[in-house]
Design a protein around this motif. Structure first.
Motif, PDB file in Angstrom:
ATOM      1  N   GLY A 156       0.804  -1.216   0.000  1.00 49.87           N
ATOM      2  CA  GLY A 156       0.000   0.000   0.000  1.00 49.87           C
ATOM      3  C   GLY A 156       0.835   1.264   0.000  1.00 49.87           C
ATOM      4  N   THR A 157       2.014   1.223   0.603  1.00 48.16           N
ATOM      5  CA  THR A 157       2.847   2.420   0.652  1.00 48.16           C
ATOM      6  C   THR A 157       3.845   2.481  -0.490  1.00 48.16           C
ATOM      7  OG1 THR A 157       4.443   1.340   2.096  1.00 48.16           O
ATOM      8  CG2 THR A 157       2.689   2.594   3.160  1.00 48.16           C
ATOM      9  N   ALA A 158       4.134   1.356  -1.126  1.00 56.15           N
ATOM     10  CA  ALA A 158       5.132   1.326  -2.189  1.00 56.15           C
ATOM     11  C   ALA A 158       4.594   1.871  -3.506  1.00 56.15           C
ATOM     12  CB  ALA A 158       5.627  -0.107  -2.397  1.00 56.15           C
ATOM     13  N   GLN A 159       3.308   2.107  -3.604  1.00 60.67           N
ATOM     14  CA  GLN A 159       2.720   2.525  -4.860  1.00 60.67           C
ATOM     15  C   GLN A 159       2.780   4.026  -5.096  1.00 60.67           C
ATOM     16  OE1 GLN A 159      -0.064   0.669  -6.827  1.00 60.67           O
ATOM     17  NE2 GLN A 159       0.014  -1.265  -5.780  1.00 60.67           N
ATOM     18  N   ALA A 160       3.334   4.770  -4.180  1.00 58.47           N
ATOM     19  CA  ALA A 160       3.389   6.221  -4.332  1.00 58.47           C
ATOM     20  C   ALA A 160       4.113   6.593  -5.624  1.00 58.47           C
ATOM     21  CB  ALA A 160       4.102   6.836  -3.134  1.00 58.47           C
ATOM     22  N   PRO A 161       3.539   7.523  -6.406  1.00 56.98           N
ATOM     23  CA  PRO A 161       4.168   7.905  -7.669  1.00 56.98           C
ATOM     24  C   PRO A 161       5.352   8.833  -7.403  1.00 56.98           C
ATOM     25  CG  PRO A 161       2.177   9.165  -7.349  1.00 56.98           C
ATOM     26  CD  PRO A 161       2.284   8.205  -6.197  1.00 56.98           C
ATOM     27  N   GLY A 162       6.520   8.283  -7.302  1.00 61.38           N
ATOM     28  CA  GLY A 162       7.700   9.081  -7.024  1.00 61.38           C
ATOM     29  C   GLY A 162       8.696   8.973  -8.146  1.00 61.38           C
ATOM     30  N   LEU A 163       9.617   8.050  -7.990  1.00 59.11           N
ATOM     31  CA  LEU A 163      10.682   7.831  -8.945  1.00 59.11           C
ATOM     32  C   LEU A 163      11.498   9.098  -9.180  1.00 59.11           C
ATOM     33  CD1 LEU A 163       8.714   5.563 -11.442  1.00 59.11           C
ATOM     34  CD2 LEU A 163      10.164   4.851  -9.548  1.00 59.11           C
TER      35      LEU A 163
ATOM     36  N   LEU B 202      13.433   4.105 -19.419  1.00 60.00           N
ATOM     37  CA  LEU B 202      14.369   3.008 -19.142  1.00 60.00           C
ATOM     38  C   LEU B 202      13.711   1.840 -18.401  1.00 60.00           C
ATOM     39  CD1 LEU B 202      17.383   5.204 -18.010  1.00 60.00           C
ATOM     40  CD2 LEU B 202      17.039   4.131 -20.253  1.00 60.00           C
ATOM     41  N   ILE B 203      12.469   2.005 -17.969  1.00 58.91           N
ATOM     42  CA  ILE B 203      11.802   0.963 -17.173  1.00 58.91           C
ATOM     43  C   ILE B 203      11.336  -0.204 -18.029  1.00 58.91           C
ATOM     44  CG2 ILE B 203       9.788   0.454 -15.730  1.00 58.91           C
ATOM     45  CD1 ILE B 203       9.994   3.337 -14.675  1.00 58.91           C
ATOM     46  N   GLN B 204      10.688   0.054 -19.141  1.00 62.12           N
ATOM     47  CA  GLN B 204      10.057  -0.995 -19.949  1.00 62.12           C
ATOM     48  C   GLN B 204      10.770  -1.164 -21.282  1.00 62.12           C
ATOM     49  OE1 GLN B 204       5.722   0.446 -18.409  1.00 62.12           O
ATOM     50  NE2 GLN B 204       5.844  -0.259 -20.492  1.00 62.12           N
ATOM     51  N   LEU B 205      12.012  -1.520 -21.286  1.00 57.89           N
ATOM     52  CA  LEU B 205      12.757  -1.633 -22.533  1.00 57.89           C
ATOM     53  C   LEU B 205      12.282  -2.789 -23.403  1.00 57.89           C
ATOM     54  CD1 LEU B 205      16.305  -0.763 -21.207  1.00 57.89           C
ATOM     55  CD2 LEU B 205      14.818   0.667 -22.635  1.00 57.89           C
ATOM     56  N   LYS B 206      11.704  -3.817 -22.818  1.00 60.45           N
ATOM     57  CA  LYS B 206      11.189  -4.956 -23.585  1.00 60.45           C
ATOM     58  C   LYS B 206       9.697  -4.828 -23.893  1.00 60.45           C
ATOM     59  CE  LYS B 206      14.808  -7.664 -23.903  1.00 60.45           C
ATOM     60  NZ  LYS B 206      15.337  -8.198 -25.145  1.00 60.45           N
ATOM     61  N   HIS B 207       9.046  -3.841 -23.315  1.00 57.77           N
ATOM     62  CA  HIS B 207       7.614  -3.615 -23.534  1.00 57.77           C
ATOM     63  C   HIS B 207       7.413  -2.128 -23.825  1.00 57.77           C
ATOM     64  CE1 HIS B 207       7.665  -7.239 -20.978  1.00 57.77           C
ATOM     65  NE2 HIS B 207       6.606  -7.591 -21.676  1.00 57.77           N
ATOM     66  N   GLY B 208       7.075  -1.789 -25.047  1.00 55.43           N
ATOM     67  CA  GLY B 208       6.977  -0.390 -25.430  1.00 55.43           C
ATOM     68  C   GLY B 208       5.669   0.301 -25.118  1.00 55.43           C
ATOM     69  N   GLY B 209       4.617  -0.431 -24.856  1.00 52.69           N
ATOM     70  CA  GLY B 209       3.292   0.173 -24.729  1.00 52.69           C
ATOM     71  C   GLY B 209       3.042   0.899 -23.427  1.00 52.69           C
ATOM     72  N   PRO B 210       2.386   2.045 -23.510  1.00 56.42           N
ATOM     73  CA  PRO B 210       2.047   2.802 -22.301  1.00 56.42           C
ATOM     74  C   PRO B 210       0.895   2.179 -21.518  1.00 56.42           C
ATOM     75  CG  PRO B 210       1.146   3.893 -24.214  1.00 56.42           C
ATOM     76  CD  PRO B 210       1.954   2.717 -24.715  1.00 56.42           C
ATOM     77  N   GLU B 211       0.235   1.138 -22.068  1.00 50.98           N
ATOM     78  CA  GLU B 211      -0.896   0.523 -21.393  1.00 50.98           C
ATOM     79  C   GLU B 211      -0.466  -0.418 -20.276  1.00 50.98           C
ATOM     80  OE1 GLU B 211       0.399  -1.851 -24.854  1.00 50.98           O
ATOM     81  OE2 GLU B 211      -0.308   0.188 -24.704  1.00 50.98           O
ATOM     82  N   CYS B 212       0.804  -0.446 -19.960  1.00 52.95           N
ATOM     83  CA  CYS B 212       1.301  -1.298 -18.877  1.00 52.95           C
ATOM     84  C   CYS B 212       1.062  -0.609 -17.530  1.00 52.95           C
ATOM     85  CB  CYS B 212       2.796  -1.553 -19.048  1.00 52.95           C
ATOM     86  SG  CYS B 212       3.230  -2.344 -20.614  1.00 52.95           S
ATOM     87  N   SER B 213       0.652  -1.401 -16.552  1.00 49.95           N
ATOM     88  CA  SER B 213       0.497  -0.853 -15.206  1.00 49.95           C
ATOM     89  C   SER B 213       1.800  -1.071 -14.450  1.00 49.95           C
ATOM     90  CB  SER B 213      -0.667  -1.535 -14.481  1.00 49.95           C
ATOM     91  OG  SER B 213      -0.397  -2.916 -14.325  1.00 49.95           O
ATOM     92  N   ARG B 214       2.150  -0.113 -13.589  1.00 50.44           N
ATOM     93  CA  ARG B 214       3.426  -0.163 -12.872  1.00 50.44           C
ATOM     94  C   ARG B 214       3.201  -0.182 -11.369  1.00 50.44           C
ATOM     95  NH1 ARG B 214       6.828   4.402 -16.226  1.00 50.44           N
ATOM     96  NH2 ARG B 214       6.991   3.222 -18.156  1.00 50.44           N
ATOM     97  N   TYR B 215       4.089  -0.888 -10.700  1.00 50.68           N
ATOM     98  CA  TYR B 215       4.083  -0.978  -9.245  1.00 50.68           C
ATOM     99  C   TYR B 215       5.498  -0.660  -8.772  1.00 50.68           C
ATOM    100  CZ  TYR B 215       3.808  -3.095  -4.622  1.00 50.68           C
ATOM    101  OH  TYR B 215       3.846  -3.322  -3.275  1.00 50.68           O
ATOM    102  N   VAL B 216       5.644   0.389  -8.009  1.00 47.68           N
ATOM    103  CA  VAL B 216       6.957   0.812  -7.519  1.00 47.68           C
ATOM    104  C   VAL B 216       7.319  -0.033  -6.302  1.00 47.68           C
ATOM    105  CG1 VAL B 216       8.313   2.716  -6.602  1.00 47.68           C
ATOM    106  CG2 VAL B 216       6.605   3.150  -8.379  1.00 47.68           C
ATOM    107  N   VAL B 217       8.397  -0.803  -6.420  1.00 52.68           N
ATOM    108  CA  VAL B 217       8.860  -1.676  -5.347  1.00 52.68           C
ATOM    109  C   VAL B 217       9.856  -0.934  -4.468  1.00 52.68           C
ATOM    110  CG1 VAL B 217      10.078  -3.832  -4.823  1.00 52.68           C
ATOM    111  CG2 VAL B 217       8.508  -3.719  -6.775  1.00 52.68           C
TER     112      VAL B 217
END
Length: 138
Positions: free
Chosen positions: A27-34, A66-81
């Motif tokens: 629940g806390t790792a999902q904050a949009p930071g990076l 640099l995150i999705q070098l093998k997957h180009g689509g923006p429709e991917c959902s991300r989870y910040v670990v």
């Protein structure tokens, strides 16, 4: 008490205890930071894979390229670990095209180390690479 309710209460107790101990919980790792990625130099970056495959060039505007070098689509959902000043780890899922987990470790604003693994197009992938700013985007 129903079994499902006990599981929910148990998860809440574990999450609360982990949070109180200062541990990262979903629940806390999902904050949009990076924020580390925001500090990378903008421009063209060359990615040199450790396995000797052909170098790849990427235009970096936000660092998130640099995150999705093998997957180009923006429709991917991300989870910040992990999201720290020197390193980020992001797990992502691309509906119908697989998933991946990428770790980016910053050495300088123009040099990072990449590790990524997952499934793309039904096939597993794993790579390690160095990415370095090499000029302006074309």
């Amino acid at each position: 008490m129903k079994h499902g309710l006990r599981l929910k209460i148990g998860r809440l107790a574990v999450t609360g205890a982990a949070f109180a101990a200062g541990l990262s919980v979903p629940g806390t790792a999902q904050a949009p930071g990076l924020v580390m990625l925001d500090g990378l130099a903008k421009g063209e970056w060359t990615i040199k894979s450790r396995d000797g495959t052909i170098d790849r060039r990427v235009c970096v505007r936000t660092g998130r390229e640099l995150i999705q070098l093998k997957h180009g689509g923006p429709e991917c959902s991300r989870y910040v670990v992990e999201d720290s000043a020197g390193e980020v780890t992001v797990q992502y899922t691309c509906t119908g095209d697989g998933y991946g987990r990428t770790n980016i470790r910053k050495e300088t604003a123009s040099l990072v180390q990449l590790r990524s693994q997952g499934i793309s197009g039904g096939l597993p992938f794993q790579f390690q690479a160095e990415a370095r700013r090499t000029g302006s985007c074309r």
